[in-house]
Scaffold this motif. Structure first.
Motif, PDB file in Angstrom:
ATOM      1  N   ARG A   1       9.159  -3.952  26.122  1.00 16.76           N
ATOM      2  CA  ARG A   1       8.321  -4.857  25.324  1.00 16.76           C
ATOM      3  C   ARG A   1       8.723  -4.803  23.848  1.00 16.76           C
ATOM      4  NH1 ARG A   1       4.528  -5.411  22.257  1.00 16.76           N
ATOM      5  NH2 ARG A   1       4.153  -3.184  21.905  1.00 16.76           N
ATOM      6  N   ARG A   2       9.029  -3.584  23.378  1.00 16.38           N
ATOM      7  CA  ARG A   2       9.430  -3.419  21.983  1.00 16.38           C
ATOM      8  C   ARG A   2      10.894  -3.786  21.760  1.00 16.38           C
ATOM      9  NH1 ARG A   2       6.892   2.210  19.613  1.00 16.38           N
ATOM     10  NH2 ARG A   2       4.832   2.090  20.584  1.00 16.38           N
ATOM     11  N   GLU A   3      11.554  -4.148  22.834  1.00 12.72           N
ATOM     12  CA  GLU A   3      12.960  -4.566  22.774  1.00 12.72           C
ATOM     13  C   GLU A   3      13.899  -3.463  22.301  1.00 12.72           C
ATOM     14  OE1 GLU A   3      13.126  -8.309  20.638  1.00 12.72           O
ATOM     15  OE2 GLU A   3      12.597  -9.341  22.499  1.00 12.72           O
ATOM     16  N   TYR A   4      13.551  -2.229  22.620  1.00 14.99           N
ATOM     17  CA  TYR A   4      14.471  -1.122  22.374  1.00 14.99           C
ATOM     18  C   TYR A   4      15.512  -1.056  23.480  1.00 14.99           C
ATOM     19  CZ  TYR A   4      11.256   0.713  18.863  1.00 14.99           C
ATOM     20  OH  TYR A   4      10.467   0.885  17.749  1.00 14.99           O
ATOM     21  N   ILE A   5      15.085  -1.396  24.683  1.00 17.71           N
ATOM     22  CA  ILE A   5      15.991  -1.357  25.827  1.00 17.71           C
ATOM     23  C   ILE A   5      15.813  -2.601  26.684  1.00 17.71           C
ATOM     24  CG2 ILE A   5      15.944   1.163  25.942  1.00 17.71           C
ATOM     25  CD1 ILE A   5      14.040   0.897  28.332  1.00 17.71           C
TER      26      ILE A   5
END
Lengths: 229, 229
Positions: free
Chosen positions: A186-190
DNA sequence: CGACCATTTGATGGGCTTCAAGAGCAGTGG
DNA sequence: CCACTGCTCTTGAAGCCCATCAAATGGTCG
């Protein structure tokens, strides 16, 4: 996933003069059991291995994952964990009866012997540091980073183990692990591609979460050559 | 508290031929810092030592306590923790430049060299297993037992470190640690005498809480001779 | 397809952290 | 000696994170 010798700068064959054997194991197969006499230590040639132990209440605790080049089973006296193959795995097995006798006359070179144990130590410390984190999200970030740094050639990283394995390693439940994965996405880290592949989109973000001083941060953008130890 | 060599059965002087130095430190004093070149390893002669590292958010993480006979600082390349004296402490310091060079020609006996690293590993694994527990109460029970078994001659055990140290070691807050102590007292597993002395009243009960298989339970009633590794 | 397992997601409750304050103890100086 | 100070440790109350309970989805294999 390219198995590489990832720990201290000793990439040569370890003790080729020793009596060694290559063994193959299937997923889930036990390599040695907790409590057995620790008269051999092992090196992962290909695949992934986990070490684990069980508490009285039945819950499982994983104490380490071992990839190509990692050393496991370097215990004194008796193994205090069991070791099992996570994937199809090839391991090289060294007899180390001499280890426990501590005879000063045995002629092992110090370098080789030390490097075995250093490599085992390195894995233990990796786990130690991951467990130093407070929240589930931080633990998972640190875990992913440790694998990313040790065992990945580009932005994608391979997670051969199941969510349950990760949970028992981090001391969480599968649910929390799954939720944490979702949160990282969701946080677009992965980005998650299938069950066993994670693409790192924002390594700096992960490093910030894991919060391991600047050490990791420095190693993050230019791809590092070896472990964090 | 009687310092004793508590790890594998090697109680003789380690490498008396090596160049060694005895050093004394006061409570809180740093022995080495994280990131320094790891060209020495240490053996506790008297007193207690802790290893620690700091996260970006400032929170401290202790990775080990070391008592008489324990080995610390056996890292590869650079120390990945700092080491500090908990009490007045005397440590023996060994230069190990040869360690990192891995020259096969160095004539260390394998036994001595291996035993150093085995003893370091043993500490790491002790921590690993403690952290495998689920609740604060279980962690504290396992922690007390590990010290009790390693470093106590009767039913009373010495806790030279502060509650904050214990908290940072177990990954809890001082509050939770304090509450857990109170709970153990309430259940009459232990008795607290002053800040730094705990009397074990029900070792079997503690073992049940810690739930480490039967291994510990066996070692509990007849006083064990050495470590749990 | 249907059975089974791994994974994900939702809802609820419990344990630990956080915030807050009090109790115990050591050191200092009047 | 004792007040004062500062610190450690303990204890209480409220909130948050994670475990637990429950269910749905997706993937694999017969």
């Amino acid at each position: 996933m390219q198995p590489t010798i990832s720990t201290p700068d000793n990439k040569q064959e370890l003790h080729p003069q020793l009596h060694t054997t290559s063994l193959r194991f299937k997923p889930g197969q036990m390599i040695f059991d907790e409590g057995q006499k620790a008269n051999r230590w092992y090196e992962v040639v290909r695949g992934t291995v986990r070490t684990c132990r069980f508490h009285i209440d039945g819950h499982r605790h994983l104490t380490g994952f071992y990839f190509g080049g990692d050393v496991f089973g370097a215990d004194y006296g008796y193994y205090n964990t069991a070791a099992e193959a996570v994937t199809n795995a090839t391991v090289r097995c060294y007899r180390v009866g001499e280890l426990s006798q501590q005879s000063p006359s045995t002629n092992f070179s110090f370098g080789g012997a030390a490097s075995i144990l250093y490599r085992a130590m390195s894995s233990a410390q990796r786990y130690l540091f991951i467990m130093g984190h407070r929240t589930a999200l931080e633990k998972l970030a640190a875990f992913l980073l440790s694998i990313y740094i040790q065992d990945s050639d580009d932005t994608s990283l391979n997670l051969p183990m199941s969510r349950a394995d990760i949970a028992d390693f981090l001391g969480l439940t599968v649910h929390t692990v799954s939720r944490s994965f979702s949160e990282l996405v969701r946080r677009e880290y992965i980005k998650i591609e299938g069950r066993h592949v994670v693409v790192v989109k924002d390594c700096a973000g992960l490093c910030r979460l894991a919060g391991e001083h600047e050490l990791l941060a420095n190693e993050c953008e230019p791809k590092p050559t070896h472990s964090l130890a």
